[in-house]
Design a protein around this motif. Structure first.
Motif, PDB file in Angstrom:
ATOM      1  N   LYS A 249       0.838  -1.198   0.000  1.00  0.00           N
ATOM      2  CA  LYS A 249       0.000   0.000   0.000  1.00  0.00           C
ATOM      3  C   LYS A 249       0.873   1.248   0.000  1.00  0.00           C
ATOM      4  CE  LYS A 249      -3.717   2.574   0.545  1.00  0.00           C
ATOM      5  NZ  LYS A 249      -4.684   2.761  -0.582  1.00  0.00           N
ATOM      6  N   ILE A 250       1.922   1.254   0.802  1.00  0.00           N
ATOM      7  CA  ILE A 250       2.853   2.395   0.817  1.00  0.00           C
ATOM      8  C   ILE A 250       3.542   2.522  -0.533  1.00  0.00           C
ATOM      9  CG2 ILE A 250       4.828   3.441   1.977  1.00  0.00           C
ATOM     10  CD1 ILE A 250       2.294   3.219   3.699  1.00  0.00           C
ATOM     11  N   GLU A 251       3.882   1.397  -1.134  1.00  0.00           N
ATOM     12  CA  GLU A 251       4.515   1.435  -2.459  1.00  0.00           C
ATOM     13  C   GLU A 251       3.590   2.062  -3.490  1.00  0.00           C
ATOM     14  OE1 GLU A 251       7.708  -2.192  -2.653  1.00  0.00           O
ATOM     15  OE2 GLU A 251       5.582  -2.767  -2.718  1.00  0.00           O
ATOM     16  N   SER A 252       2.317   1.723  -3.437  1.00  0.00           N
ATOM     17  CA  SER A 252       1.382   2.273  -4.425  1.00  0.00           C
ATOM     18  C   SER A 252       1.146   3.767  -4.198  1.00  0.00           C
ATOM     19  CB  SER A 252       0.052   1.515  -4.384  1.00  0.00           C
ATOM     20  OG  SER A 252      -0.637   1.735  -3.165  1.00  0.00           O
ATOM     21  N   LEU A 253       1.180   4.213  -2.954  1.00  0.00           N
ATOM     22  CA  LEU A 253       0.972   5.628  -2.654  1.00  0.00           C
ATOM     23  C   LEU A 253       2.186   6.482  -3.004  1.00  0.00           C
ATOM     24  CD1 LEU A 253      -0.803   5.410   0.834  1.00  0.00           C
ATOM     25  CD2 LEU A 253      -1.837   6.200  -1.299  1.00  0.00           C
ATOM     26  N   THR A 254       3.383   5.944  -2.807  1.00  0.00           N
ATOM     27  CA  THR A 254       4.613   6.734  -2.947  1.00  0.00           C
ATOM     28  C   THR A 254       5.383   6.441  -4.220  1.00  0.00           C
ATOM     29  OG1 THR A 254       5.961   5.092  -1.782  1.00  0.00           O
ATOM     30  CG2 THR A 254       4.869   6.785  -0.440  1.00  0.00           C
ATOM     31  N   ARG A 255       5.101   5.300  -4.843  1.00  0.00           N
ATOM     32  CA  ARG A 255       5.817   4.807  -6.022  1.00  0.00           C
ATOM     33  C   ARG A 255       7.235   4.355  -5.674  1.00  0.00           C
ATOM     34  NH1 ARG A 255       4.630   9.456 -10.376  1.00  0.00           N
ATOM     35  NH2 ARG A 255       5.521   7.974 -11.866  1.00  0.00           N
ATOM     36  N   LEU A 256       7.551   4.278  -4.388  1.00  0.00           N
ATOM     37  CA  LEU A 256       8.827   3.740  -3.959  1.00  0.00           C
ATOM     38  C   LEU A 256       8.782   2.214  -3.986  1.00  0.00           C
ATOM     39  CD1 LEU A 256       9.529   6.013  -0.835  1.00  0.00           C
ATOM     40  CD2 LEU A 256      10.471   6.275  -3.139  1.00  0.00           C
TER      41      LEU A 256
END
Length: 286
Positions: A249-256
């Protein structure tokens, strides 16, 4: 060294670049298993702030590192190593803040953003997290760089956010755990434009990695929101919400890209718990 005091009483300092020559930065081999810094996608490469006269993006401080965004004047993320067996306790004696001379000042949101409002210079790397080892006093000062702060409503910064960080730090102390923490804002296109130039994030995230007592790795992700606190910088005291979420979820929000940390995420392994509201530390799944 240059020094100025702004009309809100904050002392602003810019040291010489050579002051930072011996900073060790975040160590990806700090835990028993290697934990690299997050990767930034090719689509955002041009937005990464590079050090002057260098192709390097990593701002190294004592026991932590920062990578900055040009367009936002804030960190894409911070990365800190915490050694719970060596933590020192230091009182906060002053409120002097530093520009980092290794990058252009235009890429660092400064004191003008925080004047005459309810915005805190919210530490991304918590002040006490890197305060361990031989250079612990230096680490404390290093956290007071504009590169390591992000505008946060004072009630989010002082209540909800610190509650989570205190839990992480307290466990590091009690169990002598070594902890890696990645932290950053969520950059959204519809973030509030304040004073004509500053984009104020409404959400912040953390990814915490530990080695548990049984030798297994655990990586957990957290999302906190101040959306209900910001309405054109006229503040509404809504509910403060903290969520434990999947690392993806954090990856999808930040693109990191957090690499294989998602494989050690207990939330990802439990399909019935895609998101969990954190009311107190007993709600956290490690």
């Amino acid at each position: 060294m240059d020094s100025n005091t702004f009309n809100n009483g904050v002392k602003v300092i810019e040291l010489d670049s050579d002051t930072y020559e011996n900073r060790n930065g975040y160590d990806p081999t700090f835990l028993e298993k290697e934990v690299p810094r997050p990767s930034i996608p090719d689509a955002l490469i041009d937005d990464i702030v590079k050090l002057k006269n260098s192709n390097n993006e990593e701002l190294k401080y004592t026991n932590f590192s920062v990578v900055m965004s040009k367009s936002r004047g804030l960190a894409f993320y911070t990365a800190v190593n915490i050694d719970g067996s060596k933590l020192e306790t230091l009182e906060r004696n002053n409120d002097a803040w530093y520009y980092d001379p290794r990058i252009e000042k235009e890429f660092q949101y400064g004191p003008e953003l925080y004047f005459n409002n309810d915005l805190d210079r919210g530490h991304l790397v918590r002040r006490l997290d890197p305060v361990w080892g031989a250079n612990f006093k230096e680490a404390n000062e290093d956290t007071f760089h504009f590169s390591n702060c992000s505008p946060q409503h004072k009630n989010l910064n002082q209540r909800t956010w610190l509650g989570l960080e205190d839990h992480i730090l307290r466990n590091a102390e009690v169990h002598d755990l070594k902890v890696n923490v990645f932290t950053g804002p969520v950059f959204n296109e519809n973030d509030l434009i304040y004073r004509g130039k500053y984009l104020v994030p409404s959400e912040f995230w953390k990814v915490v990695t530990i080695i548990k007592n049984d030798g297994s790795m655990s990586s957990t992700a957290y999302l906190q929101t101040q959306k209900q606190l910001i309405v054109d910088l006229k503040f509404v005291f809504g509910e403060y919400k903290t969520y434990q979420v999947k690392i993806t979820k954090i990856e999808s929000l930040t693109r990191l890209d957090f690499g294989n940390l998602r494989d050690f995420d207990p939330i990802s392994k439990n399909k019935s718990l895609p998101i969990k509201i954190i009311n107190d530390e007993n709600d956290i799944i490690l």
